[in-house]
Design a protein around this motif. Structure first.
Motif, PDB file in Angstrom:
ATOM      1  N   ILE A  24     -99.865  33.461 -57.705  1.00 56.09           N
ATOM      2  CA  ILE A  24     -98.756  33.535 -58.668  1.00 56.09           C
ATOM      3  C   ILE A  24     -98.185  34.946 -58.691  1.00 56.09           C
ATOM      4  O   ILE A  24     -96.962  35.145 -58.696  1.00 56.09           O
ATOM      5  N   ASP A  25     -99.070  35.946 -58.705  1.00 51.69           N
ATOM      6  CA  ASP A  25     -98.671  37.352 -58.594  1.00 51.69           C
ATOM      7  C   ASP A  25     -97.954  37.524 -57.253  1.00 51.69           C
ATOM      8  O   ASP A  25     -98.519  37.241 -56.191  1.00 51.69           O
ATOM      9  N   ILE A  26     -96.695  37.984 -57.286  1.00 51.16           N
ATOM     10  CA  ILE A  26     -95.903  38.040 -56.055  1.00 51.16           C
ATOM     11  C   ILE A  26     -96.288  39.205 -55.148  1.00 51.16           C
ATOM     12  O   ILE A  26     -95.933  39.224 -53.969  1.00 51.16           O
ATOM     13  N   ALA A  27     -96.996  40.204 -55.682  1.00 55.82           N
ATOM     14  CA  ALA A  27     -97.259  41.426 -54.921  1.00 55.82           C
ATOM     15  C   ALA A  27     -98.686  41.558 -54.432  1.00 55.82           C
ATOM     16  O   ALA A  27     -98.927  42.158 -53.384  1.00 55.82           O
ATOM     17  N   VAL A  28     -99.645  41.039 -55.179  1.00 57.61           N
ATOM     18  CA  VAL A  28    -101.061  41.252 -54.861  1.00 57.61           C
ATOM     19  C   VAL A  28    -101.794  39.920 -54.918  1.00 57.61           C
ATOM     20  O   VAL A  28    -101.543  39.097 -55.800  1.00 57.61           O
ATOM     21  N   SER A  29    -102.718  39.724 -53.967  1.00 59.19           N
ATOM     22  CA  SER A  29    -103.547  38.519 -53.934  1.00 59.19           C
ATOM     23  C   SER A  29    -104.921  38.905 -53.410  1.00 59.19           C
ATOM     24  O   SER A  29    -105.128  40.022 -52.907  1.00 59.19           O
ATOM     25  N   GLN A  30    -105.855  37.989 -53.528  1.00 56.56           N
ATOM     26  CA  GLN A  30    -107.167  38.237 -52.935  1.00 56.56           C
ATOM     27  C   GLN A  30    -107.034  38.488 -51.439  1.00 56.56           C
ATOM     28  O   GLN A  30    -107.714  39.345 -50.872  1.00 56.56           O
ATOM     29  N   GLY A  31    -106.132  37.750 -50.801  1.00 54.50           N
ATOM     30  CA  GLY A  31    -105.938  37.925 -49.373  1.00 54.50           C
ATOM     31  C   GLY A  31    -105.390  39.298 -49.025  1.00 54.50           C
ATOM     32  O   GLY A  31    -105.852  39.934 -48.067  1.00 54.50           O
ATOM     33  N   SER A  32    -104.400  39.757 -49.775  1.00 54.21           N
ATOM     34  CA  SER A  32    -103.818  41.072 -49.470  1.00 54.21           C
ATOM     35  C   SER A  32    -104.812  42.192 -49.746  1.00 54.21           C
ATOM     36  O   SER A  32    -104.863  43.183 -49.008  1.00 54.21           O
ATOM     37  N   ILE A  33    -105.635  42.036 -50.784  1.00 50.83           N
ATOM     38  CA  ILE A  33    -106.679  43.035 -51.039  1.00 50.83           C
ATOM     39  C   ILE A  33    -107.672  43.045 -49.879  1.00 50.83           C
ATOM     40  O   ILE A  33    -108.113  44.106 -49.418  1.00 50.83           O
ATOM     41  N   GLY A  34    -108.009  41.870 -49.384  1.00 50.67           N
ATOM     42  CA  GLY A  34    -108.905  41.799 -48.248  1.00 50.67           C
ATOM     43  C   GLY A  34    -108.331  42.482 -47.010  1.00 50.67           C
ATOM     44  O   GLY A  34    -109.045  43.181 -46.279  1.00 50.67           O
ATOM     45  N   ASN A  35    -107.029  42.326 -46.792  1.00 51.15           N
ATOM     46  CA  ASN A  35    -106.382  42.950 -45.636  1.00 51.15           C
ATOM     47  C   ASN A  35    -106.396  44.468 -45.731  1.00 51.15           C
ATOM     48  O   ASN A  35    -106.721  45.161 -44.756  1.00 51.15           O
TER      49      ASN A  35
ATOM     50  N   GLN B  28    -112.749  68.653 -65.563  1.00 47.38           N
ATOM     51  CA  GLN B  28    -111.862  67.495 -65.588  1.00 47.38           C
ATOM     52  C   GLN B  28    -110.474  67.893 -66.100  1.00 47.38           C
ATOM     53  O   GLN B  28    -110.336  68.792 -66.917  1.00 47.38           O
ATOM     54  N   PRO B  29    -109.433  67.209 -65.618  1.00 50.39           N
ATOM     55  CA  PRO B  29    -108.114  67.389 -66.224  1.00 50.39           C
ATOM     56  C   PRO B  29    -108.086  66.844 -67.647  1.00 50.39           C
ATOM     57  O   PRO B  29    -109.078  66.287 -68.131  1.00 50.39           O
ATOM     58  N   ALA B  30    -106.934  66.990 -68.301  1.00 55.09           N
ATOM     59  CA  ALA B  30    -106.857  66.696 -69.731  1.00 55.09           C
ATOM     60  C   ALA B  30    -106.591  65.229 -70.046  1.00 55.09           C
ATOM     61  O   ALA B  30    -106.892  64.771 -71.158  1.00 55.09           O
ATOM     62  N   ALA B  31    -106.016  64.474 -69.123  1.00 54.53           N
ATOM     63  CA  ALA B  31    -105.654  63.079 -69.407  1.00 54.53           C
ATOM     64  C   ALA B  31    -105.492  62.334 -68.092  1.00 54.53           C
ATOM     65  O   ALA B  31    -105.250  62.936 -67.042  1.00 54.53           O
ATOM     66  N   ALA B  32    -105.624  60.995 -68.164  1.00 52.37           N
ATOM     67  CA  ALA B  32    -105.503  60.164 -66.968  1.00 52.37           C
ATOM     68  C   ALA B  32    -104.739  58.885 -67.297  1.00 52.37           C
ATOM     69  O   ALA B  32    -104.946  58.286 -68.353  1.00 52.37           O
ATOM     70  N   VAL B  33    -103.878  58.481 -66.362  1.00 47.03           N
ATOM     71  CA  VAL B  33    -103.032  57.297 -66.537  1.00 47.03           C
ATOM     72  C   VAL B  33    -103.156  56.412 -65.304  1.00 47.03           C
ATOM     73  O   VAL B  33    -103.177  56.913 -64.173  1.00 47.03           O
ATOM     74  N   PHE B  34    -103.196  55.106 -65.533  1.00 48.64           N
ATOM     75  CA  PHE B  34    -103.339  54.152 -64.437  1.00 48.64           C
ATOM     76  C   PHE B  34    -102.350  53.004 -64.647  1.00 48.64           C
ATOM     77  O   PHE B  34    -102.288  52.424 -65.733  1.00 48.64           O
ATOM     78  N   VAL B  35    -101.591  52.673 -63.608  1.00 48.69           N
ATOM     79  CA  VAL B  35    -100.624  51.581 -63.675  1.00 48.69           C
ATOM     80  C   VAL B  35    -100.993  50.539 -62.625  1.00 48.69           C
ATOM     81  O   VAL B  35    -101.059  50.841 -61.432  1.00 48.69           O
ATOM     82  N   SER B  36    -101.254  49.318 -63.076  1.00 51.58           N
ATOM     83  CA  SER B  36    -101.588  48.216 -62.153  1.00 51.58           C
ATOM     84  C   SER B  36    -102.635  48.654 -61.137  1.00 51.58           C
ATOM     85  O   SER B  36    -102.511  48.421 -59.931  1.00 51.58           O
ATOM     86  N   ALA B  37    -103.690  49.283 -61.620  1.00 52.06           N
ATOM     87  CA  ALA B  37    -104.645  49.953 -60.730  1.00 52.06           C
ATOM     88  C   ALA B  37    -105.553  48.956 -60.012  1.00 52.06           C
ATOM     89  O   ALA B  37    -106.084  48.022 -60.613  1.00 52.06           O
ATOM     90  N   LEU B  38    -105.740  49.199 -58.705  1.00 53.64           N
ATOM     91  CA  LEU B  38    -106.689  48.452 -57.888  1.00 53.64           C
ATOM     92  C   LEU B  38    -107.996  49.232 -57.880  1.00 53.64           C
ATOM     93  O   LEU B  38    -108.099  50.281 -57.248  1.00 53.64           O
ATOM     94  N   LEU B  39    -108.989  48.713 -58.598  1.00 57.42           N
ATOM     95  CA  LEU B  39    -110.224  49.455 -58.841  1.00 57.42           C
ATOM     96  C   LEU B  39    -111.457  48.787 -58.255  1.00 57.42           C
ATOM     97  O   LEU B  39    -112.550  49.345 -58.321  1.00 57.42           O
ATOM     98  N   ASP B  40    -111.292  47.606 -57.688  1.00 56.01           N
ATOM     99  CA  ASP B  40    -112.430  46.839 -57.164  1.00 56.01           C
ATOM    100  C   ASP B  40    -112.018  46.206 -55.837  1.00 56.01           C
ATOM    101  O   ASP B  40    -111.345  45.180 -55.813  1.00 56.01           O
ATOM    102  N   LEU B  41    -112.424  46.833 -54.729  1.00 52.45           N
ATOM    103  CA  LEU B  41    -112.018  46.354 -53.412  1.00 52.45           C
ATOM    104  C   LEU B  41    -112.778  45.106 -52.972  1.00 52.45           C
ATOM    105  O   LEU B  41    -112.443  44.517 -51.940  1.00 52.45           O
ATOM    106  N   THR B  42    -113.779  44.681 -53.757  1.00 51.76           N
ATOM    107  CA  THR B  42    -114.456  43.429 -53.411  1.00 51.76           C
ATOM    108  C   THR B  42    -113.600  42.222 -53.768  1.00 51.76           C
ATOM    109  O   THR B  42    -113.816  41.127 -53.234  1.00 51.76           O
ATOM    110  N   ALA B  43    -112.655  42.396 -54.703  1.00 54.24           N
ATOM    111  CA  ALA B  43    -111.775  41.307 -55.157  1.00 54.24           C
ATOM    112  C   ALA B  43    -112.562  40.106 -55.662  1.00 54.24           C
ATOM    113  O   ALA B  43    -112.118  38.965 -55.557  1.00 54.24           O
ATOM    114  N   ASN B  44    -113.732  40.385 -56.237  1.00 48.82           N
ATOM    115  CA  ASN B  44    -114.590  39.297 -56.715  1.00 48.82           C
ATOM    116  C   ASN B  44    -114.778  39.313 -58.224  1.00 48.82           C
ATOM    117  O   ASN B  44    -115.752  38.780 -58.737  1.00 48.82           O
ATOM    118  N   GLY B  45    -113.834  39.928 -58.929  1.00 48.02           N
ATOM    119  CA  GLY B  45    -114.001  40.083 -60.369  1.00 48.02           C
ATOM    120  C   GLY B  45    -113.762  38.835 -61.188  1.00 48.02           C
ATOM    121  O   GLY B  45    -114.040  38.807 -62.390  1.00 48.02           O
TER     122      GLY B  45
END
Length: 299
Positions: A192-203, A165-182
Motif C-alpha cells: 500500500i505504501d507507494i515508496a517502501v516495501s519489504q521487498g525494496s528494503i530487502g533490495n 552528543q549533539p543537542a537534539a535529533a530528528v528523524f523523518v520516516s526513518a528506516l531503522l530495522d534492515l531485517t524488515a521483520n518488525g
C-alpha cells in the motif's frame, strides 16, 4: 476523509519519477532520484556552499536570516544507494528556513561501490566533526529514511565511545530495522505504501550490507542500546511501512530514561517534507522540525 489533490500530486511525482527498476542501472536510478527533487528550486536568497566535515563532503545550506553558528547535520534518504546532498538541497533549505539554523547535508559514500559500514562511518565522522567545530550545544542532527538509520546508529556509536552528543535529533520516516521483520505496519501497509516495501528494503539491504548481518545494530539501530541519547523527535506517516520503526525506537529511548516523541501525520507519503513546496503537510512538518531544533539549540 478525501485525500488532498496536493498529496495525490506528490505521490504521482514519486511514481512517475523513476525508470523501470528491472532495466535501469544504478546511475539511472540515482539521476532520476536527484531530478525528482531538483524540480523544486531554491530561493535566490539561500546561500549554498560545498566543503568537507570530518573528511566527508557536505553541502551547506543557509536560508535567508539563518544563523551560521548553529547547524542541523542531516543524512539524506535513498537507501544508502541513491540520493545526494545536492538532490536534497530543497529539504535542507526548508529546515534551515524553519529552524533559523544552517543545514549541513552529508554526502556520505553510497553502495554498492561502498558497502556497509561506509555510510555509517561517514555519518559518525561528520557528526563528530560538527560537534567539535560548532560545540555540542549548537548542533542538532537528523535524517530521513535510511539516513535516519545512519543518524541513530551514529549517535549510539558516539555514545559507546564516550564522545559528546549533539543537542537534539530528528528523524523523518526513518528506516531503522534492515531485517524488515518488525511486523505491525511493515505487514499492514506492505503493498500500500507507494515508496517502501519489504521487498525494496530487502533490495537495498542486499546492496548495502553485501552479506553483513541485517540485525547488526550499526546497520539496524533498533537493535542498539538507545540510552543516553539527545532528545529525539520522530515524524512518520500514519500509513507508512516504517511507522512502527519510529514507534519502537521512541519507546526504547523513553524506556531507557531518555526523551522521545512520535508525531504521526495522517496518510502522508514517505518523507513528505520533500514536497513542502506543494504539500501543506510538508510545510507543517518542516515547521515542527524547525521549532524542535530551535528549542534544542537555545541556551
Amino acid at each position: 476523509m478525501a485525500r488532498s489533490e496536493a498529496l495525490n500530486r506528490a505521490e504521482k511525482m514519486y511514481l512517475d519519477g523513476f525508470p523501470d527498476p528491472e532495466t535501469a542501472t544504478v546511475e539511472d536510478l540515482r539521476a532520476a532520484y536527484d531530478n525528482l527533487f531538483l524540480q523544486f528550486t531554491l530561493p535566490s536568497s539561500t546561500e549554498v556552499s560545498e566543503r568537507e566535515l570530518g573528511g566527508v563532503p557536505v553541502r551547506v545550506i543557509r536560508a535567508d536570516g539563518a544563523s551560521a553558528d548553529k547547524v542541523l547535520v542531516w543524512c539524506h534518504g535513498g537507501g544508502n544507494i541513491m540520493g545526494s546532498a545536492h538532490g536534497f538541497q530543497d529539504l535542507g533549505n526548508s529546515f534551515s528556513a524553519a529552524s533559523g539554523v544552517t543545514t549541513v547535508m552529508v554526502d556520505f559514500r553510497k553502495a554498492p561501490e561502498n558497502p556497509f559500514p561506509a555510510a555509517n562511518d561517514d555519518a559518525v565522522a561528520a557528526i563528530r566533526a560538527a560537534v567539535a567545530q560548532y560545540g555540542a550545544e549548537n548542533v542538532a542532527v537528523g535524517g530521513d529514511s535510511a539516513g535516519g538509520g545512519l543518524t541513530l546508529s551514529a549517535l549510539a556509536q558516539l555514545r559507546d565511545r564516550d564522545e559528546t552528543q549533539p543537542a537534539a535529533a530528528v528523524f523523518v520516516s526513518a528506516l531503522l530495522d534492515l531485517t524488515a521483520n518488525g511486523g505491525g505496519s511493515m505487514n499492514e501497509f506492505n503493498g500500500i505504501d507507494i515508496a517502501v516495501s519489504q521487498g525494496s528494503i530487502g533490495n537495498i539491504t542486499a546492496a548495502y550490507l553485501q552479506g553483513a548481518d541485517p540485525a547488526d545494530p550499526i546497520g539496524s539501530p533498533l537493535f542498539a542500546e538507545l540510552h543516553d541519547l539527545p532528545p529525539a523527535l520522530f515524524l512518520v506517516g500514519s500509513k507508512e511501512v516504517l511507522r512502527d520503526d519510529a514507534r519502537r525506537a521512541a519507546a526504547k529511548i523513553v524506556e531507557a530514561g531518555g526523551l522521545a516523541t512520535v508525531s504521526e501525520y495522517d496518510d502522508m507519503c514517505h518523507v513528505w517534507p520533500l514536497f513542502a513546496q506543494i504539500l501543506p503537510e510538508g510545510r507543517d512538518a518542516a515547521e515542527e522540525i524547525g521549532a524542535f531544533v530551535a528549542k534544542g539549540l537555545t541556551h
